[in-house]
Design a protein around this motif. Structure first.
Motif, PDB file in Angstrom:
ATOM      1  N   PRO A  45      13.201  33.910  29.619  1.00 56.50           N
ATOM      2  CA  PRO A  45      12.977  35.012  30.581  1.00 56.50           C
ATOM      3  C   PRO A  45      13.908  36.186  30.290  1.00 56.50           C
ATOM      4  N   LEU A  46      13.394  37.395  30.310  1.00 57.74           N
ATOM      5  CA  LEU A  46      14.195  38.568  29.965  1.00 57.74           C
ATOM      6  C   LEU A  46      15.139  39.005  31.082  1.00 57.74           C
ATOM      7  N   TRP A  47      14.810  38.632  32.336  1.00 52.21           N
ATOM      8  CA  TRP A  47      15.643  39.128  33.439  1.00 52.21           C
ATOM      9  C   TRP A  47      17.094  38.675  33.304  1.00 52.21           C
ATOM     10  N   ILE A  48      17.290  37.504  32.660  1.00 49.94           N
ATOM     11  CA  ILE A  48      18.671  37.040  32.464  1.00 49.94           C
ATOM     12  C   ILE A  48      19.425  38.039  31.590  1.00 49.94           C
ATOM     13  N   MET A  49      18.707  38.600  30.589  1.00 47.76           N
ATOM     14  CA  MET A  49      19.357  39.569  29.717  1.00 47.76           C
ATOM     15  C   MET A  49      19.787  40.803  30.511  1.00 47.76           C
ATOM     16  N   TYR A  50      18.908  41.260  31.442  1.00 46.41           N
ATOM     17  CA  TYR A  50      19.268  42.442  32.233  1.00 46.41           C
ATOM     18  C   TYR A  50      20.480  42.162  33.109  1.00 46.41           C
ATOM     19  N   ILE A  51      20.521  40.938  33.637  1.00 45.95           N
ATOM     20  CA  ILE A  51      21.703  40.575  34.445  1.00 45.95           C
ATOM     21  C   ILE A  51      22.952  40.625  33.578  1.00 45.95           C
ATOM     22  N   LEU A  52      22.849  40.063  32.344  1.00 47.49           N
ATOM     23  CA  LEU A  52      24.003  40.064  31.446  1.00 47.49           C
ATOM     24  C   LEU A  52      24.439  41.496  31.132  1.00 47.49           C
ATOM     25  N   ILE A  53      23.438  42.370  30.824  1.00 46.28           N
ATOM     26  CA  ILE A  53      23.772  43.763  30.518  1.00 46.28           C
ATOM     27  C   ILE A  53      24.464  44.407  31.710  1.00 46.28           C
ATOM     28  N   GLY A  54      23.856  44.200  32.903  1.00 44.60           N
ATOM     29  CA  GLY A  54      24.450  44.767  34.116  1.00 44.60           C
ATOM     30  C   GLY A  54      25.877  44.283  34.311  1.00 44.60           C
ATOM     31  N   GLY A  55      26.070  42.967  34.100  1.00 45.52           N
ATOM     32  CA  GLY A  55      27.398  42.380  34.283  1.00 45.52           C
ATOM     33  C   GLY A  55      28.415  43.011  33.352  1.00 45.52           C
ATOM     34  N   VAL A  56      28.040  43.136  32.074  1.00 40.70           N
ATOM     35  CA  VAL A  56      28.972  43.706  31.097  1.00 40.70           C
ATOM     36  C   VAL A  56      29.288  45.157  31.458  1.00 40.70           C
ATOM     37  N   VAL A  57      28.252  45.923  31.826  1.00 38.80           N
ATOM     38  CA  VAL A  57      28.467  47.330  32.163  1.00 38.80           C
ATOM     39  C   VAL A  57      29.388  47.465  33.375  1.00 38.80           C
ATOM     40  N   LEU A  58      29.088  46.682  34.425  1.00 34.90           N
ATOM     41  CA  LEU A  58      29.907  46.771  35.639  1.00 34.90           C
ATOM     42  C   LEU A  58      31.348  46.367  35.359  1.00 34.90           C
ATOM     43  N   LEU A  59      31.508  45.242  34.644  1.00 43.61           N
ATOM     44  CA  LEU A  59      32.845  44.742  34.333  1.00 43.61           C
ATOM     45  C   LEU A  59      33.610  45.788  33.527  1.00 43.61           C
ATOM     46  N   GLY A  60      32.904  46.352  32.510  1.00 44.62           N
ATOM     47  CA  GLY A  60      33.541  47.347  31.656  1.00 44.62           C
ATOM     48  C   GLY A  60      33.967  48.570  32.448  1.00 44.62           C
ATOM     49  N   LEU A  61      33.039  49.080  33.272  1.00 42.34           N
ATOM     50  CA  LEU A  61      33.361  50.276  34.057  1.00 42.34           C
ATOM     51  C   LEU A  61      34.547  50.014  34.976  1.00 42.34           C
ATOM     52  N   PHE A  62      34.501  48.837  35.648  1.00 38.15           N
ATOM     53  CA  PHE A  62      35.586  48.491  36.569  1.00 38.15           C
ATOM     54  C   PHE A  62      36.911  48.435  35.823  1.00 38.15           C
ATOM     55  N   ASP A  63      36.881  47.783  34.646  1.00 39.33           N
ATOM     56  CA  ASP A  63      38.107  47.634  33.867  1.00 39.33           C
ATOM     57  C   ASP A  63      38.624  48.994  33.410  1.00 39.33           C
ATOM     58  N   ILE A  64      37.689  49.826  32.858  1.00 40.14           N
ATOM     59  CA  ILE A  64      38.119  51.096  32.280  1.00 40.14           C
ATOM     60  C   ILE A  64      38.578  52.067  33.369  1.00 40.14           C
ATOM     61  N   PHE A  66      39.190  51.500  36.911  1.00 42.30           N
ATOM     62  CA  PHE A  66      40.189  51.117  37.924  1.00 42.30           C
ATOM     63  C   PHE A  66      41.339  50.303  37.357  1.00 42.30           C
ATOM     64  N   MET A  67      40.979  49.204  36.681  1.00 43.90           N
ATOM     65  CA  MET A  67      42.014  48.237  36.300  1.00 43.90           C
ATOM     66  C   MET A  67      43.105  48.889  35.457  1.00 43.90           C
ATOM     67  N   GLN A  68      42.657  49.690  34.458  1.00 40.61           N
ATOM     68  CA  GLN A  68      43.654  50.288  33.575  1.00 40.61           C
ATOM     69  C   GLN A  68      44.548  51.251  34.338  1.00 40.61           C
ATOM     70  N   ARG A  69      43.982  51.996  35.308  1.00 36.83           N
ATOM     71  CA  ARG A  69      44.806  52.927  36.076  1.00 36.83           C
ATOM     72  C   ARG A  69      45.823  52.177  36.927  1.00 36.83           C
ATOM     73  N   TRP A  70      45.320  51.089  37.586  1.00 39.24           N
ATOM     74  CA  TRP A  70      46.249  50.300  38.407  1.00 39.24           C
ATOM     75  C   TRP A  70      47.359  49.741  37.544  1.00 39.24           C
ATOM     76  N   LYS A  71      46.956  49.228  36.377  1.00 34.82           N
ATOM     77  CA  LYS A  71      47.946  48.633  35.483  1.00 34.82           C
ATOM     78  C   LYS A  71      49.001  49.688  35.124  1.00 34.82           C
ATOM     79  N   TRP A  72      48.544  50.892  34.804  1.00 32.95           N
ATOM     80  CA  TRP A  72      49.479  51.947  34.415  1.00 32.95           C
ATOM     81  C   TRP A  72      50.399  52.291  35.583  1.00 32.95           C
TER      82      TRP A  72
END
Lengths: 159, 502
Positions: A45-64, A66-72
């Motif tokens: 099923p392809l929907w799992i791929m969309y979830i994975l893409i969404g997850g990576v994008v969200l995680l990446g955005l959050f990390d880039i 917020f997380m990096q700013r908080w860390k700094w």
């Protein structure tokens, strides 16, 4: 109560961290890509791929973003006459005390990314541990390295 | 000893035997896995083995030939290497400790092995001369530990046997000796905590057993097991534990048989081993920390083991520490340390952690059990039985809280904690390389901190931690450890920076 360390890292370091965080996010893309490859071979099923893409994008955005700013923001250091103090960590906060007399050597290091932004990291080694102040302006890093080295030399080794 | 010389030719055989030992392991592995995966060509295997054996014998011989050493004033110089020539100079003041061992192959030739530990310095902390006559080993030890000024004392003593290996060069102060003795050795063996490790090993071995049993026997055995599974599983567990226990008893007796510590002129001589005799010399002022361990079996009996942490010495199976007293009464420890490590002879009064820490200690062991039990009760027929484990887990957490404690004196910090065994660590302030305080979000809510203190031990540092201390305890430790008089202010820092700029 002892005062907290108050020196911040170089502001440009935030950009360096964000770039390397972008790199690790791109690395995470192998999961959706791998799933896509697998779906070509088998009927998946392809929907799992969309979830994975969404997850990576969200995680990446959050990390880039917020997380990096908080860390700094959280990263502070202070160099006193007799010791170096570090304070860092977003989730687990850590405060480290390194007495000058325990310092064995101090290095400054510079990777290509840090060099591009005119930054350097300072590494402080004791006999048992290694600590790093991750990014200061080159001149500041050199000065800090020299002053730690000098203070460490002056410190009374008998105590 | 001023000329370049080689080791005793037996070194060839020794290194060959060492290589052989590794080959045996791989041979057994090949045999086990090879035989199960169908007809392995025996001749083919034997041929490969023969080639490998001859090759390793030649390599051993050449590296013996290329290995030369000489002892000059307070320095041991070594040349070695087949293609790349390596030279290594070990100066007396860099030496942390020296072991003289007599492993079984060397014993055939009346030789010993000398290992020299130097501080720090990358990935090769230890340096070994594998086959030397006893007197040469003694000479090297004397030169590297005491220097040339005391060398003449050795001249008279070069005589036979390992008994002499302990002989001291200077007879100024009386030597004080502590022996493990048979009774304590036996007690140490019976209460050793290695049972767990041995049990896993025995279980793995026993579970492989069916492969070697003939089919008809296996059929009968399987029939029995299916009929009354619980009894046989129980029997299996009991057998495993019993085997493991016997194995740990034997290995402890072999490892710590004839254990003896002697103190003289600020030096400790530790000798141990029933089959392979091991000797270790360590200087008292090189001891960086002392650790007292009471495992679950020894604590009720009032016994404990004492370890020392130093930059040299330390073996893998002792968790990179050196065992000082494998088994002694806890109440006698301060008195014994008074002679063996006077800087560590204390009976600290530990202050407990704040009450808010109980919850943190108790919840942690409950989490994995809860997860495991939830999964087990869903998937396994009698899985809900696992929930019973919550009780001992909670009890363990409570005991961990009760055991944890902290004490400070002028020069020392004392930590006490429990994972399963109760452990105490004595750390002098000048030997603590750095101190860290950490706080995770849950601790932040409760106002608790974890302390971490790093000390130099073999190869790398070791960090001693105490979890969930109170805020006031953290402040105490911080001001105790800090070398900064009074509260630092910004102008100091600016001045320090300004000075360097000039």
């Amino acid at each position: 109560m002892r005062p907290l360390p108050d020196h911040s890292l170089a502001p440009e370091l935030l950009r360096v961290w964000r770039i390397s965080s972008l790199g690790s996010t791109l690395f995470l893309c192998i999961f959706p890509l791998g799933y896509f490859g697998a779906s070509l071979l088998w009927d998946l099923p392809l929907w799992i791929m969309y979830i994975l893409i969404g997850g990576v994008v969200l995680l990446g955005l959050f990390d880039i973003i917020f997380m990096q700013r908080w860390k700094w923001k959280r990263w502070k250091y202070a160099v006193y006459e007799d010791e170096v103090e570090l304070l860092r960590g977003v989730i687990i906060r850590e405060r480290v005390i390194i007495p000058m007399i325990r310092v064995q050597h101090v290095d400054t290091r510079q990777g290509p990314l840090l060099r591009h932004y005119g930054l350097a990291s300072v590494t402080i080694s004791t006999a048992a541990t290694i600590h790093e102040i991750p990014g200061l302006k080159e001149a500041d890093a050199d000065e800090l390295r020299d002053s730690i080295a000098r203070l460490a030399r002056e410190a009374d080794p008998d105590e | 000893m001023n000329n370049w010389q080689r080791q005793h030719p037996a070194a060839i055989l020794v290194s060959f035997f060492q290589g052989l030992r590794q080959l045996i392991v791989s041979f057994v592995v090949i045999f086990i896995f090879g035989s199960t995966s169908g007809g392995m060509r025996l001749l083919y295997t034997a041929g490969i083995m023969l080639v490998i054996l001859t090759g390793s014998l030649i390599v051993s011989a050449v590296s013996w030939y290329r290995f030369e050493f000489r002892l000059i004033e307070e320095e041991l110089q070594v040349k070695q290497g087949l293609f790349v020539r390596k030279k290594r100079y070990i100066r007396r003041n860099r030496v942390q400790s020296i072991h003289i061992n007599a492993p079984v192959p060397q014993r055939f030739f009346g030789l010993v092995e000398v290992s020299i530990e130097t501080a720090g310095g990358g990935d090769e902390p230890e340096f070994t001369l594998s086959a030397l006559p006893v007197e040469k080993a003694e000479q090297i030890r004397g030169e590297l530990l005491y220097g040339s000024e005391k060398e003449e004392i050795f001249a008279g003593e070069i005589s036979s046997g390992m008994d002499q290996a302990l002989s001291e060069p200077v007879e100024e102060k009386p030597r004080r000796t502590w022996e493990l003795g048979f009774r304590r050795l036996l007690l140490a063996a019976v209460t050793s905590s290695g049972v767990g490790i041995a049990a896993t090993f025995a279980a793995a071995l026993l579970s492989q057993l069916p492969q070697f049993l003939p089919d008809w026997l296996l059929g009968i055995a399987l029939g029995w097991i299916v009929q009354s599974s619980l009894v046989y599983i129980g029997l299996f567990i009991v057998t495993v534990l019993l085997l493991a226990w016997i194995f740990t008893i034997l290995s402890t007796v072999i490892k710590y048989g004839q254990f003896q510590v002697t103190e003289q002129n600020g030096e400790l001589f530790i000798s141990k081993g029933l089959i392979e005799k091991k000797q270790l010399t360590i200087q008292q002022h090189r001891i960086n920390a002392v650790r007292i361990v009471q495992n679950v079996l020894r604590q009720p009996l009032g016994y404990c083991a004492v370890y020392i942490e130093s930059a040299g010495g330390g073996t893998k199976d002792e968790d990179f520490s050196t065992i000082l007293l494998p088994m002694c009464k806890k109440s006698q420890v301060p008195e014994l340390l008074e002679t063996m490590a006077p800087d560590f002879a204390f009976t600290p009064e530990f202050h407990p952690l704040p009450r808010t820490a109980v919850r943190r200690y108790m919840i942690k062991p409950l989490i994995p059990i809860t997860a495991g039990a939830a999964a087990a009760s869903y998937f396994l027929p009698f899985g809900w039985l696992i929930w019973i484990l919550l009780v001992p887990a909670a009890l363990l957490g409570y005991l961990q809280y009760k055991s944890a404690g902290l004490a400070l004196s002028d020069r020392h910090v004392f930590l006490r904690w429990r994972t399963l065994s109760l452990e105490e660590a004595f750390l002098p302030r000048p030997r603590i390389q750095s101190v860290a305080f950490t706080q995770n979000p849950l601790q932040r809510n409760a106002g608790l901190f974890s302390l971490h203190m790093s000390v130099l031990t073999t190869v790398t540092g070791k960090t001693f931690s105490l979890k969930h201390t109170g805020d006031d305890q953290k402040e105490d430790v911080m001001s105790w450890y800090s070398y900064q008089n009074g509260s630092p202010n910004a102008s100091d820092i600016d001045r320090a920076h300004a000075e360097t700029v000039e």
